[in-house]
Design an enzyme around this catalytic site. Sequence first.
Site, mmCIF file in Angstrom:
data_model
loop_
_atom_site.group_PDB
_atom_site.id
_atom_site.type_symbol
_atom_site.label_atom_id
_atom_site.label_comp_id
_atom_site.label_asym_id
_atom_site.label_seq_id
_atom_site.Cartn_x
_atom_site.Cartn_y
_atom_site.Cartn_z
ATOM 1 N N GLU A 68 0.828 -1.218 0.000
ATOM 2 C CA GLU A 68 0.000 0.000 0.000
ATOM 3 C C GLU A 68 0.860 1.264 0.000
ATOM 4 O OE1 GLU A 68 -3.096 0.138 -0.626
ATOM 5 O OE2 GLU A 68 -3.260 -2.038 -0.566
ATOM 6 N N HIS A 71 1.727 2.189 -3.490
ATOM 7 C CA HIS A 71 0.675 2.958 -4.177
ATOM 8 C C HIS A 71 0.686 4.411 -3.707
ATOM 9 C CE1 HIS A 71 -1.174 -0.509 -5.991
ATOM 10 N NE2 HIS A 71 -1.586 -1.030 -4.861
HETATM 11 ZN ZN LIG Z 1 -2.583 -2.809 -4.557
#
Ligand SMILES: [Zn+2]
Length: 398
Positions: A68, A71
């Site tokens: 995460e 991202h």
């Molecule tokens: Zn992802």
Amino acid sequence: MPGSFRIGTIAGIDIYVNFSWLIILVLLTDSLASGWFPSAYPGQTLVTYLLLGFISAILLFVSVLLHELGHSLVARAQGLSVKSIVLFIFGGVSNIEQEPRTAGGEFWMAVIGPVISLAIGGIAYGFFVLASGSKSALAAILMYLAAANILLGIFNLIPGFPLDGGRVLRAIVWKVTGRPTTATQVATFIGQLVAYLFILWGILQFFSGNPLGGIWLGFIGWFLLTAAQSVRAQATYDTLFKDVTVSQMMNAHPMTVPANISLQKLVDEYFLPQGLRSALVMQGDILAGLITLSDIRHVPREEWPQTPVGFVMKSVDKLHVVSPQQNMKDVLVLMNGRDVNQLPVVENERLVGVLSRDAVIRSLEVRQRLGLRQVRTDEESQSQGPREEHKDQEPHAV
Ligand SMILES: [Zn+2]
């Protein structure tokens, strides 16, 4: 996400853990302790297995967190604001407030997650090979981490929204066709298809002697389906509100109350008779703040007669205000991102109206029933300058 608590901040991004994550922590620890570790590292006590299961589950969630963060950091490098990362029952979600502005931006933002998972898997496998001479606890943990992260990377590359692969697909279709809306439709369509396949698979598993696995697959399918549908709805929403401004949707005669009256008077003369849940507070002609039911509830009832509204309200500098000319699409991003139900509309420092979520939803329903849709195509809107596809925090599932 309701029921989340903050565990820390990394690179300025708040990291939250949802209570549902604790459920999966327990389930995962239990299943590792009863299945994986007794076969990979035999001859130990149950306590050892539970401890190893717990450590592995935590390490897996650290892996998800790194995925995460990938991202989020790529998004931030593109100038998008990242609110938080939440770990929950199905993995993690990066709450990114805006959408990438280009197909390339979307591509890199999406693909980095699976790349990180595959890399962690590869590294864990490398160390496993080094450590696998003996049947040790470390080797068993590394093997589990390798397998789990590689599976996670591959699963996320499935090309259906809201999985990362769906975003990669969207970026590619966007690049090829130049139409972000078409790209969303393709990616969410395949996303729904993938979701139904998971549900079907779950049902088959359920009736072929694996009820728990079946229910789990069904839940994943249901989660993917809801997410794909909400993105689809949001895309429709964007089309409907494309050229609509705040002034067209606001209530130009908002309910206001003076700042100097008491809470008692506010309740007796404004809130109760009119069934209000909130009101804008005025100091003469100037907007001073907003008072809501929960602000009032925080004051003991016996103090209501002596407490002026101005003491309890949320003052104007803490409120988000919008201008009547602002585009509804951008304002909706603000409303959803900050979870606000109403926004005062201000022009030249004067209050000209209020925009409420209820009114927006009602108007949306009316427009849909009347079949009113904006007819401008993507090409036309693109010729008017750089395009921003705003969407409300699509989850980057696991
Ligand atoms: Zn992802």
